[in-house]
Scaffold this active site. Sequence first.
Site, PDB file in Angstrom:
ATOM      1  N   LYS A 220       0.832  -1.219   0.000  1.00 45.65           N
ATOM      2  CA  LYS A 220       0.000   0.000   0.000  1.00 45.65           C
ATOM      3  C   LYS A 220       0.862   1.263   0.000  1.00 45.65           C
ATOM      4  CE  LYS A 220      -2.860   3.247   0.619  1.00 45.65           C
ATOM      5  NZ  LYS A 220      -3.732   3.731  -0.435  1.00 45.65           N
ATOM      6  N   CYS A 274      -2.506  11.612   1.054  1.00 45.57           N
ATOM      7  CA  CYS A 274      -1.845  10.302   0.928  1.00 45.57           C
ATOM      8  C   CYS A 274      -0.392  10.374   0.476  1.00 45.57           C
ATOM      9  CB  CYS A 274      -2.652   9.438  -0.027  1.00 45.57           C
ATOM     10  SG  CYS A 274      -4.388   9.362   0.426  1.00 45.57           S
TER      11      CYS A 274
HETATM   12  N1  SAJ Z   1       0.028  14.791  -9.271  1.00 46.13           N
HETATM   13  C1  SAJ Z   1       1.048  15.341 -10.029  1.00 46.13           C
HETATM   14  N2  SAJ Z   1       1.397  14.704 -11.185  1.00 46.13           N
HETATM   15  C2  SAJ Z   1       0.784  13.569 -11.612  1.00 46.13           C
HETATM   16  C3  SAJ Z   1      -0.234  13.016 -10.817  1.00 46.13           C
HETATM   17  C4  SAJ Z   1      -0.594  13.643  -9.648  1.00 46.13           C
HETATM   18  O1  SAJ Z   1       1.620  16.372  -9.689  1.00 46.13           O
HETATM   19  O2  SAJ Z   1       1.164  13.060 -12.681  1.00 46.13           O
HETATM   20  C5  SAJ Z   1      -0.363  15.431  -7.996  1.00 46.13           C
HETATM   21  C6  SAJ Z   1      -1.852  15.811  -7.931  1.00 46.13           C
HETATM   22  O3  SAJ Z   1      -2.081  17.047  -8.548  1.00 46.13           O
HETATM   23  C7  SAJ Z   1      -2.089  15.830  -6.438  1.00 46.13           C
HETATM   24  C8  SAJ Z   1      -1.141  14.735  -5.923  1.00 46.13           C
HETATM   25  O4  SAJ Z   1      -0.220  14.482  -6.961  1.00 46.13           O
HETATM   26  O5  SAJ Z   1      -1.704  17.056  -5.868  1.00 46.13           O
HETATM   27  C9  SAJ Z   1      -1.837  13.464  -5.516  1.00 46.13           C
HETATM   28  O6  SAJ Z   1      -2.820  13.115  -6.476  1.00 46.13           O
HETATM   29  P1  SAJ Z   1      -3.034  11.613  -6.964  1.00 46.13           P
HETATM   30  O7  SAJ Z   1      -4.120  11.590  -7.935  1.00 46.13           O
HETATM   31  O8  SAJ Z   1      -1.725  11.048  -7.406  1.00 46.13           O
HETATM   32  O9  SAJ Z   1      -3.364  10.811  -5.646  1.00 46.13           O
HETATM   33  P2  SAJ Z   1      -4.486  10.824  -4.495  1.00 46.13           P
HETATM   34  O10 SAJ Z   1      -3.808  11.284  -3.243  1.00 46.13           O
HETATM   35  O11 SAJ Z   1      -5.767  11.450  -4.861  1.00 46.13           O
HETATM   36  O12 SAJ Z   1      -4.755   9.241  -4.394  1.00 46.13           O
HETATM   37  C10 SAJ Z   1      -3.649   8.344  -4.221  1.00 46.13           C
HETATM   38  C11 SAJ Z   1      -3.863   7.196  -5.216  1.00 46.13           C
HETATM   39  N3  SAJ Z   1      -2.673   6.364  -5.272  1.00 46.13           N
HETATM   40  C12 SAJ Z   1      -2.069   6.052  -6.439  1.00 46.13           C
HETATM   41  O13 SAJ Z   1      -2.477   6.443  -7.505  1.00 46.13           O
HETATM   42  C13 SAJ Z   1      -0.878   5.151  -6.361  1.00 46.13           C
HETATM   43  C14 SAJ Z   1      -5.111   6.390  -4.801  1.00 46.13           C
HETATM   44  O14 SAJ Z   1      -5.245   5.241  -5.610  1.00 46.13           O
HETATM   45  C15 SAJ Z   1      -5.003   5.977  -3.325  1.00 46.13           C
HETATM   46  O15 SAJ Z   1      -6.135   5.248  -2.889  1.00 46.13           O
HETATM   47  C16 SAJ Z   1      -4.881   7.228  -2.480  1.00 46.13           C
HETATM   48  O16 SAJ Z   1      -3.675   7.908  -2.872  1.00 46.13           O
HETATM   49  C17 SAJ Z   1      -4.831   6.852  -1.008  1.00 46.13           C
HETATM   50  O17 SAJ Z   1      -5.830   7.080  -0.302  1.00 46.13           O
HETATM   51  O18 SAJ Z   1      -3.827   6.269  -0.571  1.00 46.13           O
END
Ligand code: SAJ
Length: 446
Positions: A220, A274
């Site tokens: 995880k 997260c």
């Molecule tokens: N972000 C970037 N570049 C990217 C992707 C995201 O800068 O290419 C940024 C987003 O803008 C945001 C942050 O990263 O600020 C996090 O966004 P996210 O969409 O990556 O993640 P979360 O926090 O919404 O959800 C993540 C997810 N984990 C993964 O994709 C590995 C989700 O599946 C999990 O369930 C969640 O964390 C959790 O609760 O752990």
Amino acid sequence: MEDKELLNKIKDRKLKLTIIGSGYVGLPTAALFAEAGFNVTAVDLKPEIIESVNNGLTPIDEPGLQELISSNVKTGRLKAVLNSDKHLKQKDVVIVTVQTPINKDKKPDLTFLLKAVTTIGKNLRKDTIVTICSTIPPKTTQEKIKPLLESLSGLKADVDFYLAYVPERIAPGKTLKEFTESTRLVGGIGKNSANFVSHLFSTVCKKIVETDALTAEIAKVAENTFRDVNIAFANELALICEQNGADVTEVISLANTHPRVNIHLSGPGVGGPCLTKDPYLLIDQIDCKNNSIITTARCINDSMPNHIIDLTKSALQYTKKDVETAKIAVLGTAYKADVDDSRNSASEKTIQGLLALGFKVFSYDPFCSETFGAKKASSLQEVVHEADCLIILTDHSEFKKIDLSKIKPLMNNNPSIVDGKRIITPHVAEEKGFSYFGVGYPALTV
Ligand code: SAJ
């Protein structure tokens, strides 16, 4: 109870479930198990959540959740109660989804989790199924949760009661779809626990993979750490491109045509509850902190809001604006597109940094009421009114459709754009009369 008897109770939806923690994870969990036919009680500390759910209304903005809550509250399969242990005595399944934050020293704070586990332990009966969905550091299930439950109840795990770690993998905005369709890991404390919890979760999830608790715990936090490290690489690449005069968007998109490369997107920094925390859970007990790709990635991502501030200063200098009088319009305080969650959003550090420098900062977000100290605007038109610089920090769908020809006349002369999310096409911005600055885009110089 015979194995078969418990499996039949799962099949016939005869078990009563309690979900402890009714937030972004707990509430969808409660609603989906109720929809699958179980009798579910959602527990939370916040009276406003309880009231809202019992009135059939979702307290969080998540596609599809409103319908699930209202229909299941109506049938009586779903109800919410304030934290109290008395109802736990009659429950067959307890699912824990409380938050596990980090403290100011970046150490896991398991207070909420251990409090919930203590309450469960004091009320544990034979054959209860305990499932932990909160994100936790490696070994927590085996070394903290299991002994606590056993000592408080006098029962033996995997024999008298069942215990598994079942991490959630849902992304806000797509919660219900991802909950039911993504592969779900079931980390049992033993074979019996893995078996019963797998059967329970297969009533709402299409794909289940059984493993042990420790492997599920590490998997995880590894998922989110991988994403954070990948984004940090993209952000470092953005700085390299800016200095070399190249466009990182094009560089990443071309590199990703390689069949084994998948670089994520650079941006104004990583936010949310997260990715900003889980890397620290992963390395909590590990002695690699001074030489770790994981902590370096965190530092790179945390430094991006400062880079946005530097780009803003360059944009104002380039357009000959005065810090004393410049008005900044910030688009987006949510941590990512089309969600109402602003926890650890890159906008927080950016807005606070800009305010500390003396800028007049206004913000607009169609989903979030949070402004982090900026003056609140309630529309795109209002936020850009007489602004000198437009900073884009969240890629909400509404912002992706911005018509720059309509925005330009509302702004002060000689306006600039600082595009943290790279949602505006640079040459279009320039054609419409904006000076364009973007993360990973060749900077204009005076
Ligand atoms: N972000 C970037 N570049 C990217 C992707 C995201 O800068 O290419 C940024 C987003 O803008 C945001 C942050 O990263 O600020 C996090 O966004 P996210 O969409 O990556 O993640 P979360 O926090 O919404 O959800 C993540 C997810 N984990 C993964 O994709 C590995 C989700 O599946 C999990 O369930 C969640 O964390 C959790 O609760 O752990």
